[in-house]
Design a protein around this motif. Structure first.
Motif, PDB file in Angstrom:
ATOM      1  N   ARG A  17       0.837  -1.204   0.000  1.00  0.00           N
ATOM      2  CA  ARG A  17       0.000   0.000   0.000  1.00  0.00           C
ATOM      3  C   ARG A  17       0.865   1.244   0.000  1.00  0.00           C
ATOM      4  O   ARG A  17       0.611   2.199  -0.718  1.00  0.00           O
ATOM      5  CB  ARG A  17      -0.912   0.022   1.232  1.00  0.00           C
ATOM      6  N   HIS A 175     -34.001  15.416  -0.503  1.00  0.00           N
ATOM      7  CA  HIS A 175     -34.969  14.405  -0.940  1.00  0.00           C
ATOM      8  C   HIS A 175     -36.314  14.564  -0.220  1.00  0.00           C
ATOM      9  O   HIS A 175     -36.344  14.822   0.983  1.00  0.00           O
ATOM     10  CB  HIS A 175     -34.402  13.009  -0.659  1.00  0.00           C
ATOM     11  N   LEU A 282     -23.359   3.358   3.636  1.00  0.00           N
ATOM     12  CA  LEU A 282     -23.730   2.983   2.265  1.00  0.00           C
ATOM     13  C   LEU A 282     -25.225   2.774   2.183  1.00  0.00           C
ATOM     14  O   LEU A 282     -25.839   2.368   3.134  1.00  0.00           O
ATOM     15  CB  LEU A 282     -23.023   1.709   1.850  1.00  0.00           C
TER      16      LEU A 282
ATOM     17  N   ARG B  47     -19.133  -6.033   3.316  1.00  0.00           N
ATOM     18  CA  ARG B  47     -18.459  -4.926   2.643  1.00  0.00           C
ATOM     19  C   ARG B  47     -16.975  -5.228   2.422  1.00  0.00           C
ATOM     20  O   ARG B  47     -16.393  -4.809   1.415  1.00  0.00           O
ATOM     21  CB  ARG B  47     -18.632  -3.641   3.435  1.00  0.00           C
ATOM     22  N   GLU B  53     -14.174  -2.011   1.800  1.00  0.00           N
ATOM     23  CA  GLU B  53     -13.377  -1.562   2.946  1.00  0.00           C
ATOM     24  C   GLU B  53     -11.969  -2.138   2.811  1.00  0.00           C
ATOM     25  O   GLU B  53     -11.816  -3.274   2.368  1.00  0.00           O
ATOM     26  CB  GLU B  53     -13.975  -2.089   4.260  1.00  0.00           C
ATOM     27  N   ASP B  54     -10.956  -1.362   3.198  1.00  0.00           N
ATOM     28  CA  ASP B  54      -9.600  -1.901   3.302  1.00  0.00           C
ATOM     29  C   ASP B  54      -9.524  -2.714   4.583  1.00  0.00           C
ATOM     30  O   ASP B  54      -9.881  -2.210   5.646  1.00  0.00           O
ATOM     31  CB  ASP B  54      -8.578  -0.758   3.377  1.00  0.00           C
ATOM     32  N   PHE B  85     -27.736  -3.968  -1.054  1.00  0.00           N
ATOM     33  CA  PHE B  85     -27.570  -3.303   0.236  1.00  0.00           C
ATOM     34  C   PHE B  85     -28.859  -3.310   1.037  1.00  0.00           C
ATOM     35  O   PHE B  85     -29.949  -3.431   0.495  1.00  0.00           O
ATOM     36  CB  PHE B  85     -27.116  -1.859   0.016  1.00  0.00           C
ATOM     37  N   ASN B  89     -30.383   1.365  -2.188  1.00  0.00           N
ATOM     38  CA  ASN B  89     -29.438   2.170  -2.970  1.00  0.00           C
ATOM     39  C   ASN B  89     -29.676   2.111  -4.469  1.00  0.00           C
ATOM     40  O   ASN B  89     -28.734   2.063  -5.251  1.00  0.00           O
ATOM     41  CB  ASN B  89     -27.990   1.745  -2.686  1.00  0.00           C
ATOM     42  N   ASP B 137     -38.385   5.747  -6.828  1.00  0.00           N
ATOM     43  CA  ASP B 137     -39.152   6.332  -5.729  1.00  0.00           C
ATOM     44  C   ASP B 137     -40.646   6.056  -5.849  1.00  0.00           C
ATOM     45  O   ASP B 137     -41.389   6.249  -4.897  1.00  0.00           O
ATOM     46  CB  ASP B 137     -38.909   7.845  -5.660  1.00  0.00           C
TER      47      ASP B 137
END
Ligand SMILES: Nc1ncnc2c1ncn2[C@@H]1O[C@H](COP(=O)(O)OP(=O)(O)OP(=O)(O)O)[C@@H](O)[C@H]1O
Ligand SMILES: [Mg+2]
Lengths: 282, 250
Positions: A17, A175, A282, B47, B53-54, B85, B89, B137
């Motif tokens: 890295r 929204h 997320l 994830r 994600e690292d 998810f 999303n 929506d």
């Protein structure tokens, strides 16, 4: 756990890295240096460069004009700071008028629409002329006659219209589900705006707001047409006596130096907001 | 060789260890259910598997290649792993059909017409044929979740990661969505899914993993986990979520 220590594999991965980061850093540096070198060489090797350098980038004239411009720039800064506060306040009011729904507020809504439409259509310099020369000419009692005052008012009038539209765009980009959930909690429309929608909308428009404020900083130079001795006026004055444009470049340098801290501050603020709200979400 | 294998996976947020020494292997056609209380690290694990994600330690291998290597192009991996998810999303500015054809067309280079055919076929199968041209929506929660499933499947993933895809749905819709997942499982799709639906996990899973405070405390076939859990914590958890049922130790 406290007794955890990274495995050999993880240590190697960290090294990779690091190498990848280093490589990106090197590429970025090399590309930057290369591009600026090439541009610099092309400009300075052009046939007219010596003359251009003499008229725009003369160090002697720069030094001579520097103190006067330095003194004058404070006027620009003062004008900008005063105008900014009033612009933010009136712009958010105008934006709120435009998104209001109450039938009682219809006249305000119409005024806000007409105001933004008309004011945005008028070139700012015209507003400066109109207010700075026209208002004193009316000889109204109790109103100041100074060019500085009216030029500042002209900037406030003009920029409120722009900034109001930026705010409105931000508010309308939130929204509808946010409206719904706030209203479901029993918040009134005003409360929803105040506590839920406006805070989110305003965050979103920080970058375009910054844009308008950088633009405002530069437009303080328009006050020179109302005979305010601000930086550009002083620079032009010097240039006209000495047949040299260098002071204008010096003034430009001042304006750049003024805008950079503002830009970094906004970058920092938006980055912090994102980190707080969106960390891993997320 | 396993399709996906994880060993010694560790993930921290700041000082907080969210996943600790997680090991897991997924074979072709497996359906792995991750269960565990809220905050036990199910979403985080999914994830990590999708390289969103690292990771802080350990190895993730997919199709025999280490994908946790920073030099691996994450997009390459994600082309073959689909993810749905918890919060759908879906892209609100695109119609359902456009949501479903975006990746096949732009990422996989499938011609638009072909991508649309595939999407329509899946939408049809998921009972969304007449919603294709609507914007997300305007769909119900269950419809949105199914659309998200279709979107993930349009790219023919070899592995599907599903994160509590029924968490936001009412029981009737839960059944509707799970029925589709079950059908996909029966068609041989390999899946890793986080779920709070124990009955469903028991029914479709080939293996159940119980996560507790970032560790896989226990894993095994559903009959075993649900009827004879080894660990006291698993028993405790199951007693809580399946009142009057499991936890009766052998
Ligand atoms: N971006 C983040 N920053 C800091 N901590 C986080 C972050 N994301 C998750 N966590 C923490 O990691 C832990 C595991 O979260 P995770 O979302 O994986 O739980 P989960 O098992 O999916 O729970 P649920 O069943 O409620 O969805 C939680 O304690 C959470 O607070
Ligand atoms: Mg979760």
């Amino acid at each position: 756990m406290i007794d955890w220590s990274p495995s050999q594999h993880e240590l190697e991965r960290r090294q990779v890295r690091r190498r990848i980061r280093l490589r990106s850093g090197l590429i970025a540096t090399a590309m930057t240096v290369l591009v600026f070198l090439v541009v610099g060489l092309v400009v300075t090797s052009s046939p007219g460069w010596p003359r251009v350098q003499e008229t725009f980038f003369s160090s002697e004239h720069a030094r001579a004009s520097f103190p006067d411009i330095w003194d004058a720039i404070w006027l620009n800064i003062k004008m900008f700071l005063i105008a900014e506060v009033f612009i933010l306040l009136s712009a958010i009011l105008i934006a709120l008028c435009r998104v209001s729904r109450s039938p009682w507020l219809m006249p305000l809504r119409i005024t806000a629409v007409v105001y933004t439409d008309v004011v945005r259509g008028i070139p700012t310099i015209l507003l400066v002329y109109l207010l700075a020369i026209g208002m004193p000419a009316l000889q109204l009692q109790g109103l100041p006659n100074s060019g500085f005052f009216w030029a500042t008012v002209a900037l406030i009038v003009s920029y409120s219209a722009y900034v109001a539209e930026v705010f409105r765009a931000g508010i309308e980009s939130v929204h509808p589900s946010q409206w719904a959930s706030a209203e479901a909690l029993g918040l009134s429309r005003g409360q929803t705006l105040r506590h839920v929608v406006v805070p989110q909308g305003v965050r979103r428009v920080v970058p375009p707001l910054l844009n308008d404020f950088v633009s405002l900083q530069k437009d303080t130079a328009l006050a020179s047409s109302a005979l305010v001795f601000e930086a550009v006026f002083v620079a032009r004055d010097y240039g006209n006596y000495n047949f040299n444009y260098t002071p204008l470049v010096v003034a430009a340098g001042f304006f750049i130096v003024m805008t950079v801290p503002l830009a970094r501050l906004c970058d920092w603020l938006t980055a912090r907001m994102r980190r707080r709200e969106l960390a891993g979400a997320l | 060789m396993s399709l996906l294998s994880v060993s010694g996976l560790r993930k921290c947020y700041g000082d907080k260890v969210v996943l600790d020494d997680v090991s897991l292997s997924v074979e072709q056609h497996d359906v792995i259910c991750l269960i565990g209380s809220s905050g036990s690290g199910k979403s985080t694990l999914l994830r990590c598997l999708n390289l969103l994600e690292d990771i802080d330690d350990g190895v993730i291998e997919f199709e025999g290649r280490e994908i946790s290597d920073p030099r691996v192009d994450a997009r390459d991996v994600r082309k073959r792993i689909g993810m749905v998810f918890q919060a759908y999303n879906l892209f609100p500015h695109l119609t359902v059909l456009e949501n479903c054809t975006l990746a096949p067309h732009r990422v996989h280079g499938v011609r638009r017409a072909e991508a649309e055919d595939r999407a329509r076929e899946l939408l049809e199968r998921f009972g969304l044929a007449d919603q294709a041209t609507k914007h997300p929506d305007r769909l119900s929660g269950g419809q949105q979740q199914r659309a998200a499933l279709v979107r993930a499947m349009c790219t023919h993933p070899t592995l599907l990661l599903l994160d509590e895809i029924t968490a936001a749905l009412d029981p009737e819709l839960v059944g509707e969505v799970l029925e589709i997942v079950r059908a996909e499982a029966e068609r041989g799709m390999t899946m890793v899914l986080a779920t709070h639906e124990m009955a469903f996990a028991r029914d479709v899973a080939t293996r159940v993993c119980f996560l507790d405070q970032g560790r896989i405390l226990e894993q095994g076939p559903p009959e075993e986990i649900f009827t004879h859990p080894r660990e006291e914590r698993t028993r405790h958890f199951l007693r809580r979520v399946l009142p009057g049922q499991a936890g009766s130790s052998a």
